[in-house]
Design a protein around this motif. Structure first.
Motif, PDB file in Angstrom:
ATOM      1  N   ALA A 169     -10.386 -10.325  -0.837  1.00 48.37           N
ATOM      2  CA  ALA A 169     -10.261  -9.878  -2.233  1.00 48.37           C
ATOM      3  C   ALA A 169     -10.637 -11.260  -3.187  1.00 48.37           C
ATOM      4  CB  ALA A 169      -8.968  -9.413  -2.691  1.00 48.37           C
TER       5      ALA A 169
ATOM      6  N   ILE B 201     -13.920  -4.143   0.509  1.00 48.72           N
ATOM      7  CA  ILE B 201     -12.653  -4.711   1.244  1.00 48.72           C
ATOM      8  C   ILE B 201     -12.437  -3.565   2.571  1.00 48.72           C
ATOM      9  CG2 ILE B 201     -10.153  -4.787   1.656  1.00 48.72           C
ATOM     10  CD1 ILE B 201     -10.312  -6.339  -1.364  1.00 48.72           C
TER      11      ILE B 201
ATOM     12  N   ASP C  71     -14.528  -6.152  -3.855  1.00 44.83           N
ATOM     13  CA  ASP C  71     -13.535  -4.589  -4.775  1.00 44.83           C
ATOM     14  C   ASP C  71     -12.802  -4.076  -3.476  1.00 44.83           C
ATOM     15  OD1 ASP C  71     -15.265  -3.131  -3.706  1.00 44.83           O
ATOM     16  OD2 ASP C  71     -16.341  -2.894  -5.553  1.00 44.83           O
ATOM     17  N   ASN C  72     -12.214  -3.091  -3.790  1.00 40.81           N
ATOM     18  CA  ASN C  72     -11.125  -2.360  -2.896  1.00 40.81           C
ATOM     19  C   ASN C  72     -12.157  -1.858  -1.773  1.00 40.81           C
ATOM     20  OD1 ASN C  72      -8.270  -1.652  -2.297  1.00 40.81           O
ATOM     21  ND2 ASN C  72      -9.350   0.252  -1.889  1.00 40.81           N
ATOM     22  N   GLU C  73     -13.280  -0.961  -2.460  1.00 38.14           N
ATOM     23  CA  GLU C  73     -14.004  -0.310  -1.475  1.00 38.14           C
ATOM     24  C   GLU C  73     -14.735  -1.157  -0.428  1.00 38.14           C
ATOM     25  OE1 GLU C  73     -18.230   2.580  -1.872  1.00 38.14           O
ATOM     26  OE2 GLU C  73     -17.077   2.038  -3.756  1.00 38.14           O
TER      27      GLU C  73
ATOM     28  N   THR D 164      -6.643   3.997   1.178  1.00 41.07           N
ATOM     29  CA  THR D 164      -5.703   2.746   1.003  1.00 41.07           C
ATOM     30  C   THR D 164      -6.262   2.040  -0.423  1.00 41.07           C
ATOM     31  OG1 THR D 164      -5.405   2.370   3.231  1.00 41.07           O
ATOM     32  CG2 THR D 164      -4.906   0.450   1.628  1.00 41.07           C
ATOM     33  N   THR D 165      -5.415   1.648  -1.095  1.00 40.94           N
ATOM     34  CA  THR D 165      -5.541   0.876  -2.378  1.00 40.94           C
ATOM     35  C   THR D 165      -4.726  -0.461  -2.286  1.00 40.94           C
ATOM     36  OG1 THR D 165      -6.019   2.577  -3.910  1.00 40.94           O
ATOM     37  CG2 THR D 165      -5.544   0.456  -4.745  1.00 40.94           C
ATOM     38  N   PHE D 166      -5.274  -1.641  -1.822  1.00 42.27           N
ATOM     39  CA  PHE D 166      -4.461  -2.879  -1.684  1.00 42.27           C
ATOM     40  C   PHE D 166      -4.080  -3.339  -3.037  1.00 42.27           C
ATOM     41  CE2 PHE D 166      -7.150  -2.561   2.086  1.00 42.27           C
ATOM     42  CZ  PHE D 166      -6.394  -2.702   3.022  1.00 42.27           C
ATOM     43  N   GLU D 167      -2.775  -3.811  -3.088  1.00 37.08           N
ATOM     44  CA  GLU D 167      -2.124  -4.518  -4.145  1.00 37.08           C
ATOM     45  C   GLU D 167      -1.577  -5.734  -3.558  1.00 37.08           C
ATOM     46  OE1 GLU D 167       0.747  -1.730  -6.075  1.00 37.08           O
ATOM     47  OE2 GLU D 167      -0.990  -0.353  -6.534  1.00 37.08           O
TER      48      GLU D 167
ATOM     49  N   ALA E  20      -7.016  -8.286   3.947  1.00 33.63           N
ATOM     50  CA  ALA E  20      -7.524  -7.792   2.809  1.00 33.63           C
ATOM     51  C   ALA E  20      -7.710  -8.932   1.642  1.00 33.63           C
ATOM     52  CB  ALA E  20      -6.730  -6.478   2.188  1.00 33.63           C
TER      53      ALA E  20
ATOM     54  N   VAL F 273       0.808  -1.127   0.071  1.00 39.43           N
ATOM     55  CA  VAL F 273       0.112  -0.088  -0.033  1.00 39.43           C
ATOM     56  C   VAL F 273       0.821   1.141   0.023  1.00 39.43           C
ATOM     57  CG1 VAL F 273      -1.731   1.379   1.366  1.00 39.43           C
ATOM     58  CG2 VAL F 273      -1.746  -1.237   1.244  1.00 39.43           C
TER      59      VAL F 273
ATOM     60  N   LYS G 171      -2.422  -6.683   5.317  1.00 37.25           N
ATOM     61  CA  LYS G 171      -2.645  -7.182   3.636  1.00 37.25           C
ATOM     62  C   LYS G 171      -3.530  -8.583   3.367  1.00 37.25           C
ATOM     63  CE  LYS G 171       0.161  -7.171  -0.639  1.00 37.25           C
ATOM     64  NZ  LYS G 171       1.629  -7.077  -0.859  1.00 37.25           N
TER      65      LYS G 171
END
Length: 699
Positions: free
Chosen positions: A173, A182, A178-180, A131-134, A169, A11, A166
């Motif tokens: 996922a 999560i 989706d990210n929102e 936060t945007t999880f990758e 999350a 993140v 992570k």
């Protein structure tokens, strides 16, 4: 005396948030009532427990370490510097408890609470930063940290929690959020945990301290707060309106330890032992995440009015990834005597053109209607009376042998185990009970005569406990019949419940011994003929519990042997193995047991890379699916596309209640549970025929 024979963060953040000091919270302190109760508990353990308890330095060290494990078993909140001021308790915790000195144990909890609160606030800050999880890195998260060293600085724990966040999350996922979604769900989870943490009361902390102290003695000795004591009384009276499942803590999760015979969960067929419950919801309400929630709070969520529906998000025991959960619904109900009553069936076995009839009596628990019995009702219900009726019915059907099915029978009234054994022997001892003073009381059947003296088998599994083990052990010791299945639970201790000035204490006061002198404790009863099972003894059973009392022996008692089943075992095993080799369900169980063990050993960490995580999960589930489809092909059943469909379409468990018979056209489609029953009657028929042949030779 009452006898209870009866779960690199990718993140992008411009600033690293570090916890530099604990959040200041209101300090919890022990009450005078709790101080007095601590002294009484210490005295009870010292002078009343079955085991000889020595409150020395070694005990203090173990109790202190156990308290740390209860507070922070995954070594995720406290620093070594947080613990250092309290290390002296390792040597003088015993003296502290005897004197009612609880302040420092409370202070250590307060430190944990500060760290825990600050960590949850830290997680929520992370989620508030757009936060945007990758999930494309190469990190892995270690799952079991009980043996990890305490962190020396906060940055070590920050790194751990970056991974844990992570992983939380990624788990969502993988369930297609989706990210929102999560972020929303994680915020709800952490806010819920923070809210519950802030509601902690003095009694909660006292319970944790006492759990550490009593848990060093044995797993069945425990302190019950006034609230818990009331709940225990409700459970003992069977008036609790819930789902009929016994739950236990398993790290951050709540795990199903067993199902109540005849209860709503067992009837619904949607829960199994070792399943983990990760969320609870009411019929029309939102699901509440219960990961990290205290066990009694989870139980409160599951309880409710009779007829209402509770929804559980469950991770199956055999799942290789926590994302493989499913929501099940159970209608709450009470468990009455009729639901737990013994029942029988006749199974026809075809051999060489001849039909042989065998009887099976399922005994879910050892019960007695105490109120009717004490009122002088001549028709009061009890296990022995109901089994006697079923035996007479089976004898009228000219059965050639009877199997007593004690699988999943967790025990019950000791007097019923004794009297039930008396249906199959002509008076004699059944069990020895040794108390804390070393005195041995002998219990047995005093009535002359037997109701059934024909070929007898007893079918058990890992969830057969207490009174079930007494019966199976006595039948085995007397040589009265064959014991088949898997090794039993190993619950061979007796508890009493006593009032304290504040709360109650459940104390182990005695131990069961077979008439051969062997304890049923820890080892359980070993069957004469083993059946494969999916119930893992490392996760279920007395030997899986911390500080379980050891197996030992006392002097045997005099008793007569009724037969010598052991002389036929080689022949019985040979025919059994031949049948099992051709039985797809038995082959499946053997291979599945080995595979499950391998997967548990592999799953000590998880990848935080989504593609890698999916590859690992798919590879493991492909093995499970392959095994399942091999079984289904052999039975002529339709193959599955997903391993998770197996549980819905063809339950593979040791809890089934199918009442079909061997001449049913659908027998080939029965789950593995049914295969145990059918093989048990095959073995008993072999045994009856071998006995008959031997009698003919001896004429």
């Amino acid at each position: 005396m009452s006898l209870f024979a009866t779960l690199s963060r990718s993140v992008a953040l411009a600033v690293t948030l570090v916890i530099t000091s604990p959040t200041v919270l209101a300090q919890l302190e022990p009450t005078e009532e709790q101080r007095q109760a601590a002294v009484e508990i210490a005295d009870s353990l010292r002078y009343g427990h079955y085991a000889e308890v020595s409150f020395d330095q070694a005990w203090s060290e173990e109790a202190f370490e156990r308290y740390l494990d209860i507070l922070d078993g995954q070594r995720a909140y406290l620093l070594s510097s947080d613990i250092a001021p309290y290390r002296h308790l390792e040597t003088d915790l015993a003296d502290t408890v005897f004197e009612g000195g609880l302040n420092e144990a409370f202070a250590l909890y307060d430190r944990l609470s500060e760290r825990h609160t600050a960590r949850l606030e830290w997680l929520l800050e992370r989620l508030d930063d757009d936060t945007t999880f990758e999930f494309d890195g190469n990190e892995r998260l270690e799952l079991e940290r009980e043996d990890a060293a305490w962190a020396d600085n906060q940055s070590e724990l920050d790194a751990l929690w970056e991974k844990r966040l992570k992983n939380d999350a990624l788990t969502l996922a993988l369930s297609d959020q989706d990210n929102e979604q999560i972020v929303k769900n994680l915020r709800q989870r952490y806010e819920g945990q923070l809210s519950r943490l802030r509601q902690t009361e003095s009694e909660d902390v006292f319970g944790l301290i006492m759990a550490a102290i009593t848990g060093t003695i044995d797993p069945h000795t425990s302190y019950l707060s006034p609230r818990q004591g009331e709940s225990f009384d409700i459970q003992m009276s069977l008036s609790l309106e819930g789902i009929g499942a016994l739950l236990q803590s398993d790290g951050e999760y709540v795990k199903v330890s067993s199902l109540v015979a005849g209860g709503p969960a067992e009837r619904a067929g949607v829960l199994e032992p070792a399943d983990r419950i990760i969320a609870v919801g009411q019929e029309d309400g939102d699901m509440v995440n219960v990961i990290g929630m205290r066990l009694d709070n989870v139980v409160d969520l599951i309880r409710g009015p009779k007829g209402s529906v509770v929804r559980l998000d469950v991770v199956p025991a055999q799942a290789v990834d926590m994302t493989r959960s499913q929501i099940v619904e159970i209608t709450r109900d009470t468990v009455d005597l009729e639901d737990q009553a013994a029942q029988s069936e006749v199974i026809d076995v075809e051999r060489d053109g001849t039909t042989h009839r065998l009887g099976v009596i399922e005994i879910p628990t050892f019960y007695v209607d105490f109120d009717a019995w004490q009122a002088g009702d001549e028709d009061y219900r009890s296990t022995t009376r109901d089994v006697a009726k079923e035996i007479k019915h089976l004898k009228s059907q000219n059965v050639e042998g009877i199997v007593l099915d004690l699988r999943n029978n967790g025990g019950g009234a000791l007097q019923e185990a004794n009297s039930l054994i008396g249906l199959f022997i002509d008076r004699g001892p059944t069990v020895q009970v040794r108390d804390a003073e070393g005195r041995i009381n002998l219990y047995g059947d005093s009535e002359a005569g037997t109701l059934y003296d024909g070929p007898l088998g007893v079918l058990v599994n890992r969830l057969s406990a207490s009174a079930s083990e007494i019966l199976a052990g006595a039948i085995q010791d007397y040589g009265r019949g064959l014991v088949m299945g898997s090794s039993t639970f190993g619950k061979g201790t007796v508890q009493t419940l006593s009032d304290l000035s504040h709360g109650e204490i459940k104390l182990t006061r005695a131990k069961f011994y077979r008439i051969s002198g062997e304890s049923t404790q820890n080892r359980g009863v070993e069957p004469d003929i083993d059946f494969p099972t999916l119930l893992d003894p490392e996760r279920i059973g007395e030997s899986s519990l911390d500080n379980a009392l050891k197996w030992d022996t006392v002097q045997d008692v005099q008793y007569r042997r009724y037969g010598e089943p052991e002389r036929y075992l080689d022949a019985l095993l040979a025919t059994h193995d031949a049948r099992a080799e051709d039985n797809p369900n038995f082959r499946y169980l053997e291979r599945q047991s080995s595979l499950s063990q391998k997967l548990r050993e592999q799953n000590t960490s998880v990848s935080l890379n989504r593609e890698q995580r999916e590859r690992e999960t798919q590879a493991q589930e492909a093995e499970l699916l392959s095994l399942e489809n091999q079984r289904r092909r052999a039975l002529g059943l339709e193959e599955l596309d997903e391993w998770t469909d197996a549980r819905e379409q063809d339950p593979l468990n040791d809890n089934g209640n199918d009442s079909g018979s061997a001449d049913n056209d659908e027998d080939e489609e029965m789950p593995v549970d049914r295969a145990h029953v059918l093989e048990a009657v095959e073995i008993l028929l072999d045994y009856a025929q071998l006995q008959s042949a031997q009698r003919f030779v001896n004429r």
